[in-house]
Design a protein around this motif. Sequence first.
Motif, PDB file in Angstrom:
ATOM      1  N   THR A 173       0.826  -1.210   0.000  1.00 49.23           N
ATOM      2  CA  THR A 173       0.000   0.000   0.000  1.00 49.23           C
ATOM      3  C   THR A 173       0.865   1.267   0.000  1.00 49.23           C
ATOM      4  N   ASN A 174       1.970   1.245   0.747  1.00 51.52           N
ATOM      5  CA  ASN A 174       2.869   2.409   0.759  1.00 51.52           C
ATOM      6  C   ASN A 174       3.506   2.636  -0.607  1.00 51.52           C
ATOM      7  N   ASP A 175       3.902   1.552  -1.276  1.00 48.42           N
ATOM      8  CA  ASP A 175       4.507   1.683  -2.608  1.00 48.42           C
ATOM      9  C   ASP A 175       3.517   2.267  -3.616  1.00 48.42           C
ATOM     10  N   ILE A 176       2.253   1.866  -3.499  1.00 49.13           N
ATOM     11  CA  ILE A 176       1.240   2.392  -4.417  1.00 49.13           C
ATOM     12  C   ILE A 176       1.053   3.893  -4.195  1.00 49.13           C
ATOM     13  N   THR A 218       7.270  12.535  -9.668  1.00 48.05           N
ATOM     14  CA  THR A 218       6.626  11.358  -9.095  1.00 48.05           C
ATOM     15  C   THR A 218       5.496  10.931 -10.025  1.00 48.05           C
ATOM     16  N   ILE A 219       5.560   9.702 -10.505  1.00 48.70           N
ATOM     17  CA  ILE A 219       4.532   9.201 -11.416  1.00 48.70           C
ATOM     18  C   ILE A 219       3.931   7.917 -10.867  1.00 48.70           C
ATOM     19  N   PHE A 220       2.731   7.624 -11.347  1.00 51.50           N
ATOM     20  CA  PHE A 220       1.999   6.408 -10.974  1.00 51.50           C
ATOM     21  C   PHE A 220       1.683   6.340  -9.475  1.00 51.50           C
ATOM     22  N   ASN A 221       1.703   7.485  -8.793  1.00 56.59           N
ATOM     23  CA  ASN A 221       1.287   7.465  -7.389  1.00 56.59           C
ATOM     24  C   ASN A 221      -0.237   7.489  -7.331  1.00 56.59           C
ATOM     25  N   ARG A 222      -0.796   6.746  -6.404  1.00 55.22           N
ATOM     26  CA  ARG A 222      -2.244   6.595  -6.301  1.00 55.22           C
ATOM     27  C   ARG A 222      -2.718   6.940  -4.890  1.00 55.22           C
ATOM     28  N   THR A 223      -3.967   7.252  -4.774  1.00 57.30           N
ATOM     29  CA  THR A 223      -4.568   7.511  -3.464  1.00 57.30           C
ATOM     30  C   THR A 223      -5.181   6.224  -2.932  1.00 57.30           C
ATOM     31  N   ILE A 224      -4.808   5.855  -1.715  1.00 54.18           N
ATOM     32  CA  ILE A 224      -5.308   4.636  -1.080  1.00 54.18           C
ATOM     33  C   ILE A 224      -6.473   4.984  -0.163  1.00 54.18           C
ATOM     34  N   ILE A 225      -7.563   4.219  -0.252  1.00 53.72           N
ATOM     35  CA  ILE A 225      -8.723   4.416   0.616  1.00 53.72           C
ATOM     36  C   ILE A 225      -9.064   3.106   1.312  1.00 53.72           C
ATOM     37  N   THR A 226      -9.873   3.203   2.331  1.00 58.32           N
ATOM     38  CA  THR A 226     -10.359   2.010   3.033  1.00 58.32           C
ATOM     39  C   THR A 226     -11.861   1.906   2.843  1.00 58.32           C
ATOM     40  N   ASP A 227     -12.362   0.706   2.976  1.00 58.43           N
ATOM     41  CA  ASP A 227     -13.803   0.464   2.831  1.00 58.43           C
ATOM     42  C   ASP A 227     -14.173  -0.623   3.835  1.00 58.43           C
ATOM     43  N   ASP A 228     -14.717  -0.213   4.962  1.00 58.16           N
ATOM     44  CA  ASP A 228     -15.027  -1.167   6.037  1.00 58.16           C
ATOM     45  C   ASP A 228     -16.077  -2.183   5.610  1.00 58.16           C
ATOM     46  N   GLU A 229     -17.011  -1.753   4.796  1.00 56.05           N
ATOM     47  CA  GLU A 229     -18.045  -2.682   4.335  1.00 56.05           C
ATOM     48  C   GLU A 229     -17.435  -3.764   3.443  1.00 56.05           C
ATOM     49  N   LYS A 265     -14.301  -4.627   3.431  1.00 56.72           N
ATOM     50  CA  LYS A 265     -13.417  -5.410   4.290  1.00 56.72           C
ATOM     51  C   LYS A 265     -14.194  -6.507   4.997  1.00 56.72           C
ATOM     52  N   SER A 266     -15.407  -6.174   5.449  1.00 55.52           N
ATOM     53  CA  SER A 266     -16.251  -7.166   6.122  1.00 55.52           C
ATOM     54  C   SER A 266     -16.721  -8.240   5.150  1.00 55.52           C
ATOM     55  N   LEU A 267     -17.052  -7.822   3.919  1.00 55.45           N
ATOM     56  CA  LEU A 267     -17.506  -8.792   2.919  1.00 55.45           C
ATOM     57  C   LEU A 267     -16.386  -9.767   2.551  1.00 55.45           C
ATOM     58  N   TRP A 268     -15.142  -9.261   2.504  1.00 50.22           N
ATOM     59  CA  TRP A 268     -13.993 -10.118   2.191  1.00 50.22           C
ATOM     60  C   TRP A 268     -13.511 -10.876   3.427  1.00 50.22           C
ATOM     61  N   ASP A 269     -14.077 -10.552   4.598  1.00 48.98           N
ATOM     62  CA  ASP A 269     -13.662 -11.183   5.861  1.00 48.98           C
ATOM     63  C   ASP A 269     -12.144 -11.063   6.045  1.00 48.98           C
ATOM     64  N   ALA A 270     -11.636  -9.828   5.824  1.00 48.81           N
ATOM     65  CA  ALA A 270     -10.195  -9.594   5.832  1.00 48.81           C
ATOM     66  C   ALA A 270      -9.736  -8.966   7.142  1.00 48.81           C
ATOM     67  N   ASP A 271      -8.480  -9.195   7.480  1.00 48.00           N
ATOM     68  CA  ASP A 271      -7.869  -8.511   8.629  1.00 48.00           C
ATOM     69  C   ASP A 271      -7.493  -7.083   8.250  1.00 48.00           C
ATOM     70  N   ASN A 272      -6.988  -6.918   7.014  1.00 50.28           N
ATOM     71  CA  ASN A 272      -6.650  -5.592   6.490  1.00 50.28           C
ATOM     72  C   ASN A 272      -7.054  -5.542   5.027  1.00 50.28           C
ATOM     73  N   LEU A 273      -7.577  -4.412   4.605  1.00 53.87           N
ATOM     74  CA  LEU A 273      -7.975  -4.252   3.204  1.00 53.87           C
ATOM     75  C   LEU A 273      -7.779  -2.799   2.801  1.00 53.87           C
ATOM     76  N   ALA A 274      -7.203  -2.583   1.640  1.00 50.92           N
ATOM     77  CA  ALA A 274      -7.003  -1.243   1.096  1.00 50.92           C
ATOM     78  C   ALA A 274      -7.174  -1.305  -0.410  1.00 50.92           C
ATOM     79  N   LEU A 275      -7.703  -0.232  -0.991  1.00 51.32           N
ATOM     80  CA  LEU A 275      -7.871  -0.191  -2.432  1.00 51.32           C
ATOM     81  C   LEU A 275      -7.646   1.224  -2.926  1.00 51.32           C
TER      82      LEU A 275
END
Length: 457
Positions: free
Chosen positions: A376-379, A389-400, A402-412
């Motif tokens: 996530t930091n590299d993205i 700086t190129i190809f840098n992206r904004t990372i967000i979280t989505d708790d819903e 994350k719950s659907l994926w039953d994940a410990d950590n999730l970022a997109l």
Amino acid sequence: MKNKTKRVFWGFFSLDYKAMAEYLEEMAEKGWMLEKVGRITAKFRAIEPRKLKFYVDVFKEGGPLTPEETEESEEYRKLCQESGWTFITSQDYLQFFYADGDSEPVPIQTDEEIEQKIVELTLWKSELLGIFILSLIAVWVFFRLFPISDTNLISFTGFTGTFLFPVLYTFSAIPAVYSIIRIIKARKNIKRGLPIEKPTLKSARRRIMAFHVPVRLIALFYVLSIIGDAFFRPDIVSMALLGPGVGLTIGFGLRYIIKKKSIKKENSVLYVIIAMIIAVVFINIVGPFVLEKNEEIYITDSIPKGYPAVSIEEILNTQHGSSIQREFKPGMSPVTPKYYEYFEKSEVNGSVKRMRIKYYKTIAPYFAEIIFNGITNDIEKGFKWHGMTIFNRTIITDDELKSLWDADNLALTEERDEITIQKGNTVLHLSGDIDFNDRQTRELMIERFFSDVQLKN
């Protein structure tokens, strides 16, 4: 018998030059005469066992990039010969001489204070310069290795470098620390009018064992790590070794030319500049060619057995796809027993679809979390190119989600075209033409990649 030669491990610290003479006397009594001294080994030739006297002197006009035969060195050796010493060979600042055991040659150095000053201006200065350069490299490497990143955990060399580099640096600093202690003691003895303490062969051998054995073991681990990585990722290994390989080859060639062919110190600077230009030009020409050839070895028709994976056809639930390109790059390390990167480009119903999968199976959730954070930091940081700086992206979280994926950590990403999921000791990074909110896609991914996940305690 006279033509027989052998090489022995040298390993002496430079300040142990007095102990070297004692060692050479022992070898002569065993029937071996010194011919040449290198940085790692020394070459001996067989002789009739005899008692000889040896003298190892510090020549202040010498050095690693100083020609062996200069006007100064020839005059110096001529004076030594007139004192009863026969020149054998040289190694940087050290000059090796011998005389018959029954003779009484005049000592080359008769004033300990003057000898100590020569040692400080040559050997000590060289050791301190070495530790300074080593420290700069160590600081640079340290900031690249720590805090531990995801790339350090997915290869043998990355793992070895991360956990053994501090140990290697500690042992590499031993010669400089020893030199400082020796110089301080010698100065105190001179001020008190006492003789300088001479290192014994026994103590020198103990230092050789204490320093070189651990360093050799660490070097062996590095070699084994390179071999391990070469089995999975020959492209990375070949590119990583290209620079050092070219540098060492040109370096040894440069040193040979300066030592054997040059007779003026001034030529050394010119040779060094030419060598640097050749190295840069060669790497820039050969590097891209090697990289292009290495990429071809990862083109494949299918993913090998034993690696969980999905295809674009499975995700889109269609049987009408036509694969255009598939690449599979595997790897592993002691803490990440299974890792791969898979890229697929297929034509489905007249349109081109792309998908990239990065899969990491670690031995514990702790390492999986490090990899998740690293991705996530590299993205977010992107790439530096020509000051931009190129190809840098904004990372967000989505708790819903994350719950659907039953994940410990999730970022997109904000565009929702890349997702990173960590569950237990497994990390999955997906990008491309994938709908991460699609229930069928999500269930397929969970079943395929996380069915045997080791959950947190």
